[in-house]
Scaffold this motif. Structure first.
Motif, mmCIF file in Angstrom:
data_model
loop_
_atom_site.group_PDB
_atom_site.id
_atom_site.type_symbol
_atom_site.label_atom_id
_atom_site.label_comp_id
_atom_site.label_asym_id
_atom_site.label_seq_id
_atom_site.Cartn_x
_atom_site.Cartn_y
_atom_site.Cartn_z
ATOM 1 N N GLU A 1 -1.015 8.492 -10.873
ATOM 2 C CA GLU A 1 -0.428 7.187 -11.136
ATOM 3 C C GLU A 1 -1.447 6.066 -10.723
ATOM 4 O OE1 GLU A 1 3.479 6.753 -10.484
ATOM 5 O OE2 GLU A 1 3.197 6.392 -8.293
ATOM 6 N N ASN A 2 -2.080 6.375 -9.575
ATOM 7 C CA ASN A 2 -2.736 5.344 -8.917
ATOM 8 C C ASN A 2 -4.474 5.238 -9.356
ATOM 9 O OD1 ASN A 2 -0.650 4.283 -7.265
ATOM 10 N ND2 ASN A 2 -0.958 5.823 -5.687
ATOM 11 N N PHE A 3 -4.923 6.370 -10.121
ATOM 12 C CA PHE A 3 -6.234 6.085 -10.591
ATOM 13 C C PHE A 3 -6.481 6.436 -12.109
ATOM 14 C CE2 PHE A 3 -6.011 10.480 -9.067
ATOM 15 C CZ PHE A 3 -6.819 11.313 -9.873
ATOM 16 N N SER A 4 -5.329 7.125 -12.618
ATOM 17 C CA SER A 4 -5.558 7.186 -13.926
ATOM 18 C C SER A 4 -4.731 6.306 -14.873
ATOM 19 C CB SER A 4 -4.795 9.073 -14.296
ATOM 20 O OG SER A 4 -4.770 8.901 -15.678
ATOM 21 N N SER A 5 -5.504 6.077 -15.878
ATOM 22 C CA SER A 5 -4.792 4.939 -16.845
ATOM 23 C C SER A 5 -3.878 5.522 -17.914
ATOM 24 C CB SER A 5 -6.033 4.206 -17.376
ATOM 25 O OG SER A 5 -7.035 4.873 -18.318
ATOM 26 N N TYR A 6 -3.930 6.689 -17.927
ATOM 27 C CA TYR A 6 -2.917 7.624 -19.008
ATOM 28 C C TYR A 6 -1.403 7.648 -18.628
ATOM 29 C CZ TYR A 6 -7.595 8.673 -21.047
ATOM 30 O OH TYR A 6 -8.897 8.554 -21.430
ATOM 31 N N PRO A 7 -0.578 6.972 -19.149
ATOM 32 C CA PRO A 7 0.761 7.126 -18.762
ATOM 33 C C PRO A 7 1.020 8.574 -18.707
ATOM 34 C CG PRO A 7 0.516 5.393 -20.458
ATOM 35 C CD PRO A 7 -0.716 6.133 -20.362
ATOM 36 N N SER B 1 -6.569 5.379 2.007
ATOM 37 C CA SER B 1 -6.752 6.422 0.950
ATOM 38 C C SER B 1 -6.880 6.144 -0.489
ATOM 39 C CB SER B 1 -5.979 7.840 1.165
ATOM 40 O OG SER B 1 -4.591 7.474 0.915
ATOM 41 N N HIS B 2 -6.102 5.144 -0.658
ATOM 42 C CA HIS B 2 -6.021 4.578 -2.149
ATOM 43 C C HIS B 2 -6.681 3.275 -2.495
ATOM 44 C CE1 HIS B 2 -2.519 7.224 -1.588
ATOM 45 N NE2 HIS B 2 -2.569 7.635 -2.900
ATOM 46 N N SER B 3 -7.659 2.764 -1.651
ATOM 47 C CA SER B 3 -8.509 1.636 -2.053
ATOM 48 C C SER B 3 -9.951 1.918 -1.878
ATOM 49 C CB SER B 3 -8.039 0.709 -0.941
ATOM 50 O OG SER B 3 -6.515 0.532 -1.106
ATOM 51 N N SER B 4 -10.680 1.055 -2.296
ATOM 52 C CA SER B 4 -12.232 1.320 -2.145
ATOM 53 C C SER B 4 -12.814 -0.211 -1.767
ATOM 54 C CB SER B 4 -12.549 1.796 -3.625
ATOM 55 O OG SER B 4 -12.464 1.176 -4.407
ATOM 56 N N GLY B 5 -13.994 -0.100 -1.643
ATOM 57 C CA GLY B 5 -14.765 -1.166 -1.232
ATOM 58 C C GLY B 5 -14.488 -1.951 -0.055
ATOM 59 N N ASN B 6 -14.407 -3.243 -0.244
ATOM 60 C CA ASN B 6 -14.042 -4.243 0.885
ATOM 61 C C ASN B 6 -12.690 -4.051 1.315
ATOM 62 O OD1 ASN B 6 -16.718 -5.414 0.795
ATOM 63 N ND2 ASN B 6 -16.245 -6.862 -0.853
ATOM 64 N N GLU B 7 -11.924 -3.968 0.451
ATOM 65 C CA GLU B 7 -10.387 -3.540 0.962
ATOM 66 C C GLU B 7 -10.355 -2.346 1.769
ATOM 67 O OE1 GLU B 7 -6.536 -4.999 1.075
ATOM 68 O OE2 GLU B 7 -8.108 -5.649 0.456
ATOM 69 N N ARG B 8 -10.938 -1.343 1.623
ATOM 70 C CA ARG B 8 -10.737 -0.186 2.219
ATOM 71 C C ARG B 8 -11.548 -0.463 3.736
ATOM 72 N NH1 ARG B 8 -14.237 4.479 2.938
ATOM 73 N NH2 ARG B 8 -15.521 3.888 1.243
ATOM 74 N N TYR C 1 0.760 -1.357 -0.011
ATOM 75 C CA TYR C 1 0.127 0.038 -0.043
ATOM 76 C C TYR C 1 0.727 1.344 0.045
ATOM 77 C CZ TYR C 1 -4.278 -2.492 0.801
ATOM 78 O OH TYR C 1 -5.342 -3.462 0.895
ATOM 79 N N LEU C 2 2.003 1.340 0.915
ATOM 80 C CA LEU C 2 3.086 2.293 0.761
ATOM 81 C C LEU C 2 3.503 2.370 -0.491
ATOM 82 C CD1 LEU C 2 3.582 4.801 2.517
ATOM 83 C CD2 LEU C 2 5.274 3.133 3.748
ATOM 84 N N PHE C 3 4.153 1.348 -0.894
ATOM 85 C CA PHE C 3 5.022 1.454 -2.234
ATOM 86 C C PHE C 3 4.262 0.443 -3.152
ATOM 87 C CE2 PHE C 3 8.502 2.656 0.889
ATOM 88 C CZ PHE C 3 8.647 4.097 0.430
ATOM 89 N N PRO C 4 3.357 0.745 -3.768
ATOM 90 C CA PRO C 4 2.648 -0.272 -4.863
ATOM 91 C C PRO C 4 3.806 -0.148 -6.039
ATOM 92 C CG PRO C 4 1.604 1.997 -5.038
ATOM 93 C CD PRO C 4 2.456 1.994 -3.694
ATOM 94 N N GLU C 5 4.575 0.676 -6.235
ATOM 95 C CA GLU C 5 5.663 0.652 -7.462
ATOM 96 C C GLU C 5 6.629 -0.352 -7.121
ATOM 97 O OE1 GLU C 5 4.287 4.906 -6.355
ATOM 98 O OE2 GLU C 5 5.312 3.244 -5.195
ATOM 99 N N SER C 6 6.869 -0.811 -5.946
ATOM 100 C CA SER C 6 7.899 -1.804 -5.601
ATOM 101 C C SER C 6 7.726 -2.991 -6.471
ATOM 102 C CB SER C 6 7.967 -2.185 -4.219
ATOM 103 O OG SER C 6 6.789 -2.828 -3.646
ATOM 104 N N ASP C 7 8.808 -4.067 -6.604
ATOM 105 C CA ASP C 7 8.583 -5.075 -7.372
ATOM 106 C C ASP C 7 8.051 -6.070 -6.441
ATOM 107 O OD1 ASP C 7 9.313 -7.685 -8.793
ATOM 108 O OD2 ASP C 7 11.122 -7.237 -8.975
#
Length: 954
Positions: free
Chosen positions: A350-356, A200-207, A150-156
Motif C-alpha cells: 500500500e506504500n508503493f503501489s497505486s492500485y487499491p 525503509s519507506h522513503s527515498s531521496g532527501n527525506e531518506r 512514518y510508523l503510521f502513515p495511515e493515521s489521520d
C-alpha cells in the motif's frame, strides 16, 4: 517485553493530567454539541488514574492528550502532554497496527472504537500513556508531526496537532495495559522505530535526512533527566552532548536499536522458495506492470526490490524484466546493492503501489507464500456404501417423522431422497421450483394436492401490472388484483382456488420453498424441504435509493387529507433516507420500527404508479439492511447514479413462533450447514450427516489456482495453459455466467447460481471451473439475523491456514471463524451443486473441478486418484463376474450369518442403479440381496488331474 527502567513502579497508581469532558455521548456529536464540548473540555483539566481515564474515553467522554493553562485549548496555551494519541479512520485494522508495534517490542496502552466504526471499515483510536509528561512543545510537535507519520502513515493527519481534541468511543478494544506505559526506553524505541520505518519507506532527501538523524541522536539523548522530572527537550540540547542516552538507563535494559546501528530489522526473515511469479503477477498489478515493461518510478522500484530480495530468484527476475525498460540501469543496480546490504524490511504494497486492489496483501511475500504442505486430508474418509447409507437414512428418516424435533439430513447429490417422500401422508412437501414440484406430483403414491404456478395466459397489460406488484413487494395487492380477473380467466380462478385450499388442506400438500412461508397450513404440522431452503428462509434483496426518494417526493406532494396520505408519513420516509445516507456502512442495521400513520396509503401510492424499479415495500418490512462503503462513496461523489440498499427478511421467524404454530421442519439437502441450522433451531435440531458415500464416478480436483471471478479475469502463462488444456478436452464446462466466453464448451443454460434441478447431464464427464465467492454483504446480514457477534477486525481478509471439512489448507478468508463458516458454506454450496450435475454417486462419470476450495469427496492428488480408479476397476470386474455367473464369496452384508458363504449370483437380478444383486447360498440354499461391494470372486483351485488336463490342452 522491555522492563520499565529497572524500577518497580506501579503504573496503576500514577495520575495523569489531561482534559476530560464530564458528559458522555452515545453517537457522534452534532455541530452544536461539538462547540459545547470544546468549551467544557477547555475548563475540565483534571488529574486522573490511567485505568479510569481509559474507561471514560472508551465510553463516550471526549478528551485531550495534552493539558493547557488559562482554560484555553490552543497551541499557544499548551503546557504539556501525557498521552500520544493516534486516530485511524480509513479502514486500517488494529491487529495490523499492533503487529507493526510488536516489531519493536511495543503495544498500545489503550484503544477504543469510534462512533463511526463499522464492520468492514474499522475506525478506532489508540495511544500510549507516558510515565511522565512531555513539557517541551518543540519535541512534542516533532514527534507527532514528523516522526510518528512514518510508523503510521495511515493515521489521520488532524490527530498530529498537539492541541487536538478526541471524541470518546463506543467500546474498548484494548483495556488499559499498565505494562505498556511508555517509559524512557520505550519512548526511545518509538523514536528509533519511526526513523527506521521511515528510512525503509522513503527515498531521496527525506531518506538521507532520517539516516543522518539516526546517526546523531545526541540532541535526543537527554530528553529524560536522571531525576525523573518531566521531559525538557529544548533545555537538554547542548548539555553533555557526548553522554549517551543509555548512560541513564539500568544495565538490564537493552533497547532494540541503538544510535550507531544501521536501520536493519529483517535479519531473521527467511527467503521464500518456489515462488510462482506468474501467479503473483495475476494477483498484484504493480508486479504485472514490471513484467509487462511499464516505466516504474524510483519509489515503485524500491518497493519491489525490497520485497523481491527476500524471494529466491527475485532480484534475478527483476533484472530480467527490467533489462530492456530502464535507461538508468546503474541506478537500479545501486539500489539493489544498497537495499541488500542493509536488508531493509519488505515495503508494504500500500506504500508503493497505486492500485487499491493490491492492498489486499501486506507485501509480495504474502501473495504467493505457499503453505508448507499442499491441501491435505486430516483424517481418512469414513465412507459408507450406498446400501449402508440407504439403510441408515430409511431408519433415521422414519424416526424423524414421529418425534417433535427439527431434522436436517445432509445427503450426497443424486441420492434419490425424493423416493422417500412418495408415500407420505398428511405432510407439506416443499421443492425449490414449480417444475420439480410438478414432476414429483406425477409420481406420488398417495392422495395429495399442490400449489399452482401463477397463470401466464393473461393479457399483456394485466401480466405486466401483476409482475410489477410482485417486484415492488405488494403481495397483498397482487392477490387482490388476481381476484378481479378470475371471472375472465379460468386459470386465475383455478390458481386462487388452489391458493386458498392450501391454508385448510388436511392431506399431503406439494408447494415451493417460497410459497411455503406464505401459508399457515392449519392442519399439517410437518414441513419437509427437498433441497436446502435457506435462501428462501433468509431472503436477501436490494432496493434503489432513488425509489425511496421518489416515494418520499410523491408522498410530500400528496400530503393532504383529501389525497388520503397522512402529512407525517412524508417525514418518516425523509428520516429513513437520512438514516441511510448518514448511517454506518458495511454494517447490518436493524430496521427501525416505522410508525406510518397510514401504511395502506403508502402501499397504494407505490402500487398505482408503475415508476418504481425495486422491492421498496419489502425494505419497509425487512429485518435489517446494509449499505456498502464503496457504493455510498461512489454515489455521494457522483460516480454512481444510484445507491443500492441491501436488506434481509427472515421468513422463518423466531423459534418461539414455530413452537406456537406447532410446526416442525425436516430438511433433506446435499449442502445444508449444521452451524447455520443450529443458530436457527438451537437445541431442537437433530443433524444427520450421511454425505460420505462411496462414489461410482470420479471427482478429481485441481487446486493450483482459485479460478475465482478475479482470477479468471487476470492472465498468466501457466493459467493460460490450464485454460487451453480445458478447451482441448472437448468436455462441457460449468463456470461463471460472465466468463463463459473463455470456454468453447461452456454450457449455455447452466452457470454458478443456476445449476439446481438440471438432470440432463447425468452420467456425462464434466468440467467445473471456479470458486464462487459471494458479496460480503451477505455475511454481514446473515451474521445479524443468526445472532453472530462481530467486530470490525472479524472481517480482516488474508491468506490463512484453516481446517474445514476434514482438510487443512490455505485460503483467502476472514479472521472470525463464524464468518469463515458462512463464507465456506456458500462456496461449498455452489461447487457441490455444480459437480452434482454428473450424478457421480450412481454414474460412472468423471468431473474435473478447478478450484482451490477442497470438496470432501474429491481426489486432490494423483495418488488419491490412482487409488480410487483401482477400487473402481475392481468394482467393475466384480460386476462382470456377476454377469458371468461365477462363484463368489460374501465378505460383507447386512445379515451377518451369510458372511463367508459361497454363493452363485443371479445375473438377471443385478440392479446397476443400486449396485445390488440377488445371490443363492451354496451353504443353506437360501437367497439374499447383497451389494456388489460385499462380494469377492472366488479364484478357481484346480485338482492335480485338472492341472494335467489343462496342461495337455494347452
Amino acid at each position: 517485553m522491555h522492563k520499565n527502567n529497572g524500577c518497580n513502579q506501579n503504573y496503576d497508581e500514577i495520575l495523569i493530567e489531561i482534559h476530560l469532558d464530564r458528559i458522555r455521548y452515545e453517537k457522534k456529536p452534532s455541530e452544536k454539541a461539538a462547540a459545547e464540548i470544546n468549551n467544557r473540555v477547555a475548563r475540565s483539566r483534571r488529574k486522573i488514574n490511567p485505568k479510569t481515564f481509559v474507561e471514560k474515553i472508551s465510553n463516550g467522554h471526549s478528551w485531550t492528550p495534552s493539558y493547557f493553562f488559562r482554560n484555553r485549548r490552543t497551541v499557544g496555551s499548551w503546557e504539556g502532554m501525557w498521552v500520544i494519541g493516534q486516530d485511524f479512520d480509513n479502514g486500517f485494522y488494529l491487529e495490523e497496527a499492533r503487529s507493526r508495534l510488536a516489531e519493536f517490542g511495543l503495544d498500545f496502552t489503550f484503544a477504543y472504537s469510534t462512533f463511526s466504526d463499522t464492520l468492514l471499515c474499522p475506525k478506532w483510536r489508540g495511544g500510549g500513556i507516558l510515565d511522565k509528561p512531555i513539557t517541551d512543545k518543540k519535541f512534542a510537535e516533532f514527534l507527532l508531526k514528523r516522526l510518528l507519520p512514518y510508523l503510521f502513515p495511515e493515521s489521520d493527519p488532524a490527530a498530529r496537532d498537539i492541541a487536538r481534541l478526541f471524541y470518546g468511543g463506543t467500546q474498548s478494544l484494548i483495556e488499559y495495559q499498565p505494562n505498556e506505559v511508555l517509559t524512557e526506553a520505550k519512548l526511545y524505541e518509538v523514536i528509533n522505530g519511526c526513523i527506521a520505518y521511515g528510512i525503509s519507506h522513503s527515498s531521496g532527501n527525506e531518506r538521507q535526512f532520517l539516516a543522518s538523524l539516526r546517526k546523531n541522536l545526541e540532541p535526543y539523548n537527554n530528553i529524560y533527566s536522571p531525576q525523573g522530572s518531566p521531559i525538557d527537550f529544548e533545555n537538554s540540547i547542548g548539555k553533555n552532548p557526548r553522554k549517551s542516552f543509555y548512560d541513564y538507563l539500568s544495565d538490564d535494559v537493552h533497547p532494540s536499536f541503538c544510535a550507531n546501528e544501521q536501520p536493519v530489522f529483517a535479519h531473521n526473515l527467511e527467503s521464500v522458495k518456489n515462488y510462482d511469479f506468474d501467479a503473483a503477477c495475476a494477483d498484484v498489478k504493480i508486479l504485472r506492470d514490471l513484467k509487462e515493461g511499464r516505466q516504474l518510478s524510483y519509489h515503485e522500484r524500491m518497493g519491489l526490490i525490497s520485497n523481491l530480495m527476500y524471494i529466491e530468484g527475485g532480484l534475478l527476475w527483476f533484472q530480467r524484466c527490467a533489462a530492456n525498460t530502464y535507461n538508468d540501469r546503474p541506478t537500479s543496480t545501486a539500489l539493489m546493492k544498497s537495499l541488500r546490504e542493509r536488508r531493509y524490511y519488505p515495503m508494504r504494497l500500500e506504500n508503493f503501489s497505486s492500485y487499491p486492489e493490491d492492498r489486499r496483501f501486506l507485501n509480495l511475500l504474502q501473495v504467493r507464500k505457499r503453505p508448507t504442505t499442499p491441501i491435505r486430508l486430516q483424517e481418512p474418509r469414513a465412507t459408507m456404501t450406498l446400501q449402508q447409507t440407504e439403510e441408515r437414512f430409511n431408519k433415521e428418516f422414519q424416526a424423524a417423522l414421529h418425534d417433535n424435533k427439527n431434522h436436517v439430513f445432509l445427503l450426497p447429490t443424486g441420492f434419490g431422497k425424493t423416493e422417500a417422500l412418495l408415500h407420505l401422508n398428511n405432510v407439506v412437501l416443499a421443492f425449490p421450483t414449480h417444475d420439480l414440484k410438478d414432476e414429483v406430483s406425477k409420481r406420488m403414491m398417495v392422495r395429495h394436492t399442490k400449489s399452482l404456478e401463477l397463470p401466464h395466459d393473461l393479457a399483456s397489460g394485466a401480466l405486466k401490472h401483476l409482475n410489477y406488484l410482485y417486484k415492488i413487494g405488494a403481495y397483498g395487492r397482487a392477490h387482490s388484483f388476481l381476484k378481479t380477473l378470475e371471472q375472465e380467466y379460468p386459470s386465475v380462478k383455478a390458481y386462487l382456488k388452489s391458493f386458498h385450499s392450501l391454508h385448510s388442506s388436511s392431506i399431503t400438500t406439494l408447494t415451493t420453498h417460497q410459497m411455503c412461508f406464505w401459508h399457515e397450513f392449519k392442519h399439517l404440522n410437518t414441513v419437509i424441504f427437498d433441497e436446502d431452503p435457506l435462501r428462501s428462509m433468509l431472503e436477501i434483496k436490494s432496493v434503489k435509493l432513488s425509489d425511496l426518494e421518489t416515494l418520499s417526493r410523491r408522498v410530500r406532494s400528496h400530503s393532504d387529507v383529501q389525497d388520503g396520505i397522512h402529512p407525517k408519513d412524508a417525514q418518516v420516509l425523509k428520516d429513513f433516507i437520512q438514516m441511510v445516507l448518514s448511517g454506518m456502512c458495511n454494517s447490518a442495521i436493524l430496521r427501525p420500527q416505522f410508525t406510518f400513520f397510514d401504511y395502506t396509503a403508502i402501499e397504494r401510492e407505490v402500487s398505482n404508479n408503475s415508476i418504481f424499479d425495486s422491492c421498496i415495500l419489502g425494505l419497509l418490512g425487512a429485518d435489517c439492511y446494509a449499505v456498502t462503503e464503496h457504493d455510498k462513496e461512489q454515489y455521494l461523489n457522483g460516480k454512481a447514479k444510484d445507491l443500492q440498499i441491501h436488506y434481509l427478511s427472515n421468513r422463518i421467524g423466531t423459534l418461539q413462533g414455530l413452537e406456537r404454530k406447532k410446526k416442525r421442519f425436516i430438511v433433506m439437502s446435499a449442502t445444508a450447514n449444521e452451524f447455520i441450522y443450529r443458530k436457527l433451531f438451537g437445541d431442537t435440531l437433530v443433524f444427520h450427516d450421511l454425505s460420505d458415500v462411496q462414489l461410482k464416478g470420479l471427482l478429481r480436483q485441481h487446486t493450483e489456482f482459485s479460478f475465482s471471478r478475479y482470477s479468471l479475469a487476470t492472465d498468466s502463462d501457466r493459467k493460460k495453459q490450464v485454460l487451453d488444456d480445458i478447451n482441448e478436452s472437448g468436455k462441457n464446462v460449468i463456470t461463471f455466467a460472465e466468463h463463459k466466453h473463455l470456454f468453447k464448451q461452456a454450457l449455455e443454460e447452466m452457470h454458478f447460481g443456476n445449476v439446481m434441478g438440471y438432470d440432463s447431464y447425468k452420467g456425462q464427464d464434466l468440467i467445473v471451473v471456479g470458486t464462487p465467492h459471494i458479496h460480503p454483504i451477505t455475511y454481514i446480514l446473515y451474521a445479524q439475523v443468526l445472532g453472530i457477534h462481530t467486530q470490525p477486525s472479524d472481517f480482516a481478509m488474508q491468506n490463512r491456514v484453516v481446517e474445514y471439512g476434514g482438510f487443512r489448507f490455505t485460503f483467502l478468508t476472514y479472521a472470525s471463524e463464524d464468518i469463515r463458516i458462512l463464507q465456506f458454506f456458500f462456496i461449498q454450496e455452489g461447487l457441490t451443486q455444480a459437480v452434482g450435475r454428473a450424478r457421480l454417486l450412481r454414474e460412472n462419470a468423471r468431473v474435473d473441478l478447478y478450484s482451490n476450495f477442497p470438496l470432501r469427496q474429491a481426489c486432490i492428488t494423483q495418488e488419491e486418484e490412482a487409488t480410487v480408479q483401482e477400487q473402481q476397476s475392481s468394482h467393475t470386474q466384480i460386476e462382470e463376474d456377476v454377469l458371468a455367473g461365477k462363484k463368489m464369496r460374501i465378505v460383507q452384508c447386512a445379515n451377518k450369518s451369510f458372511v463367508n458363504h459361497t454363493v452363485i449370483p443371479q445375473a438377471d437380478t443385478l440392479d446397476r442403479k443400486s449396485q445390488i444383486v440377488t445371490v443363492t447360498s451354496l451353504v443353506n440354499y437360501r437367497t439374499i440381496d447383497v451389494p456388489l461391494s460385499g462380494l469377492k470372486t472366488i479364484t478357481p483351485v484346480f485338482t492335480t488331474s485338472e492341472r494335467k488336463t489343462k496342461h495337455r490342452l494347452t
